[in-house]
Design an enzyme around this catalytic site. Structure first.
Site, PDB file in Angstrom:
ATOM      1  N   TYR A 142       0.849  -1.183   0.000  1.00  0.00           N
ATOM      2  CA  TYR A 142       0.000   0.000   0.000  1.00  0.00           C
ATOM      3  C   TYR A 142       0.887   1.235   0.000  1.00  0.00           C
ATOM      4  O   TYR A 142       1.862   1.307   0.756  1.00  0.00           O
ATOM      5  CB  TYR A 142      -0.898   0.013   1.245  1.00  0.00           C
ATOM      6  CG  TYR A 142      -1.792   1.227   1.344  1.00  0.00           C
ATOM      7  CD1 TYR A 142      -2.815   1.438   0.413  1.00  0.00           C
ATOM      8  CD2 TYR A 142      -1.635   2.162   2.371  1.00  0.00           C
ATOM      9  CE1 TYR A 142      -3.643   2.548   0.512  1.00  0.00           C
ATOM     10  CE2 TYR A 142      -2.466   3.269   2.471  1.00  0.00           C
ATOM     11  CZ  TYR A 142      -3.470   3.462   1.539  1.00  0.00           C
ATOM     12  OH  TYR A 142      -4.289   4.562   1.631  1.00  0.00           O
ATOM     13  N   ASP A 237       9.304   3.045   0.236  1.00  0.00           N
ATOM     14  CA  ASP A 237       8.201   3.686   0.943  1.00  0.00           C
ATOM     15  C   ASP A 237       8.372   3.326   2.416  1.00  0.00           C
ATOM     16  O   ASP A 237       7.988   2.244   2.857  1.00  0.00           O
ATOM     17  CB  ASP A 237       6.860   3.200   0.399  1.00  0.00           C
ATOM     18  CG  ASP A 237       5.681   3.877   1.088  1.00  0.00           C
ATOM     19  OD1 ASP A 237       5.911   4.555   2.119  1.00  0.00           O
ATOM     20  OD2 ASP A 237       4.550   3.735   0.610  1.00  0.00           O
ATOM     21  N   LYS A 265       3.652   9.047   8.974  1.00  0.00           N
ATOM     22  CA  LYS A 265       3.432   8.457  10.294  1.00  0.00           C
ATOM     23  C   LYS A 265       4.392   8.975  11.391  1.00  0.00           C
ATOM     24  O   LYS A 265       4.184  10.067  11.881  1.00  0.00           O
ATOM     25  CB  LYS A 265       3.382   6.941  10.169  1.00  0.00           C
ATOM     26  CG  LYS A 265       2.214   6.554   9.213  1.00  0.00           C
ATOM     27  CD  LYS A 265       1.856   5.100   9.111  1.00  0.00           C
ATOM     28  CE  LYS A 265       0.569   4.965   8.300  1.00  0.00           C
ATOM     29  NZ  LYS A 265       0.655   4.188   7.094  1.00  0.00           N
TER      30      LYS A 265
END
Ligand code: PLP
Length: 425
Positions: A142, A237, A265
């Site tokens: 994702y 990522d 995050k």
């Protein structure tokens, strides 16, 4: 009726599905989501006054635990100077210097407001820099909800039963090629079939959105070699793994250097922050110094930067923080494995550093297809039981369990006891 039920009913009339991000809806576990009122240390408290030992940690950001006093104090101090100026500030410079000093592959960095934005911008930059259009991603990874990445995109999409997303024109995904995680041949085949057309390979260096899937030995190194051979950029990522597996993220943990890195995050300390960075030569192509346009009214927001800076500084300056956290998590996952073995049920347990997943399947999980063999009905039941015992796991088989610095050995033992009890019922 409880307050969470009440709030969910209200929410569903005015927010699509009652939530502002799909996994929060508890859809895949068939329950009403808990509405959280406050959080401190290892715990979140819901609107009904229930207390839960939390293993989501806002999906990763709260690595120091909730309401860390150092982060809160930095935010309180920052808000007195105003919430946003839309102008350059010293904190942004300090933040960029800090990130560049922590992550060797990052010589320049641009702040954005989410992981999605970071990925979207890094892809545009990779295309601008290479003059190529194709992007290789992995099934089950994702990378946020930008159009080009909503192809075989893992958890949120996976558990909603939506193969891809409606509203994404074919034109937006026709340059997205999908390979199989931990399978270098699948990447090589795509490279060969698209000579001098692949701008970048983007990968979660530890898969964390199809449950936790570790990179097989040599996988990340192999991607590095294939990218070099084909003139493509390698994008890590690190929205989850950055500042989590090690201070310098998965790239430090595994010793493989990407060309571009995306962050999110943890980097915001709980505020909405993302970033992308890499070599100066590549990053210099971003506007206004270069021709790749990317902007943001609230990017580098002073309050968000204060939170992120405080958290990153604490992570950097606390001696042995990562070795302590990873050792503690490793002991926990090792004990969990024994507990599950004793229960005699089929399972696969994957973990790296402070993230891990239990899959209810007898098949080892190394990619999307194997993670999909999990018994999600069993997960649903397991999740419901754990929640009833005050333990808040991810409401989906295909999300990670996040261990934070604030979890104590006693709290982790509670989880193990609870897991044993579940299987003894
Ligand atoms: C969460 C996540 C994103 C998206 O970040 P948002 O801040 O939710 O937009 C991108 N990549 C990975 C690996 C993620 O886990």
């Amino acid at each position: 009726m409880g307050r969470s039920e009440d709030l969910f009913e209200r929410a569903r009339t005015c927010i699509p599905g009652g939530v502002n991000s799909p996994v929060r809806a508890f859809g895949s576990v068939g329950m009403t989501p808990r509405f959280i009122q406050r959080a401190e240390g290892s715990y979140v408290y819901d609107a009904d006054g229930n207390k839960y030992l939390d293993f989501i940690g806002s999906w990763g950001p709260m690595i120091l635990g909730h309401s860390n006093p150092v982060v809160l104090e930095a935010v309180e101090k920052a808000i007195r100077d105003g919430l946003s100026y839309g102008a350059a500030t010293e904190r942004e410079v300090t933040m960029a210097e800090l990130i560049c000093s922590i992550v060797p592959s990052v010589e320049m960095v641009r702040m954005v407001n989410s992981g999605t934005e970071a990925v979207m911008s890094a892809l545009r930059l990779a295309r601008g820099y290479t003059g190529r259009t194709k992007i290789i991603k992995f099934t089950g990874c994702y990378h946020g909800h930008c159009d080009a990445m909503l192809v075989k995109a893992g958890s949120g999409v996976m558990t909603q039963g939506i193969p891809d997303s409606a509203g994404v024109p074919k034109g937006c995904t026709e340059d997205t090629l999908t390979a199989v995680y931990n399978n270098l041949e699948s990447v090589e085949a795509l490279m060969d079939a698209n000579p001098r057309a692949v701008a970048a390979v983007i990968v979660e260096p530890v898969g964390a959105n199809m449950g936790v899937v570790n990179p097989a030995p040599g996988f990340l190194e192999g991607l590095r070699t294939l990218c070099d051979k084909n003139g493509a950029l390698l994008i890590f990522d690190e929205v989850i793994t950055g500042f989590r597996l090690a201070l310098d993220g998965a790239q430090g943990y595994f010793g493989v250097q990407p060309d571009l890195t995306t962050f999110g995050k943890i980097i915001g300390g709980g505020m909405p922050v993302g970033a992308y960075g890499g070599r100066k030569e590549i990053m210099s192509m971003v506007a206004p110094s270069g021709a790749v346009y990317q902007a943001g009214t609230l990017s580098g927001n002073p309050v968000a930067m204060a939170a992120g800076l405080a958290q990153l500084t604490a992570l950097k300056d606390t001696p042995n923080l990562y070795s302590d956290l990873n050792d503690k998590a490793n002991r926990f996952f090792t004990s969990l494995e024994i507990t599950l073995k004793n229960a005699g049920i089929p399972f696969a347990l994957n973990h790296t550093g402070s993230i891990g997943s239990v899959f209810f399947t007898g098949t080892p999980v190394g990619d999307y297809a194997s993670s999909k063999t999990s018994d999600t009905e069993r997960y649903r039941d397991y999740f419901a039981y754990m929640l009833s015992q005050g333990i808040y796991l991810a409401p989906s088989q295909f999300e990670a369990m996040f261990i934070s610095c604030s979890h104590t050995e006693e709290e982790l033992q509670l989880v193990l006891d609870c897991v044993s009890r579940y299987f003894q019922r």
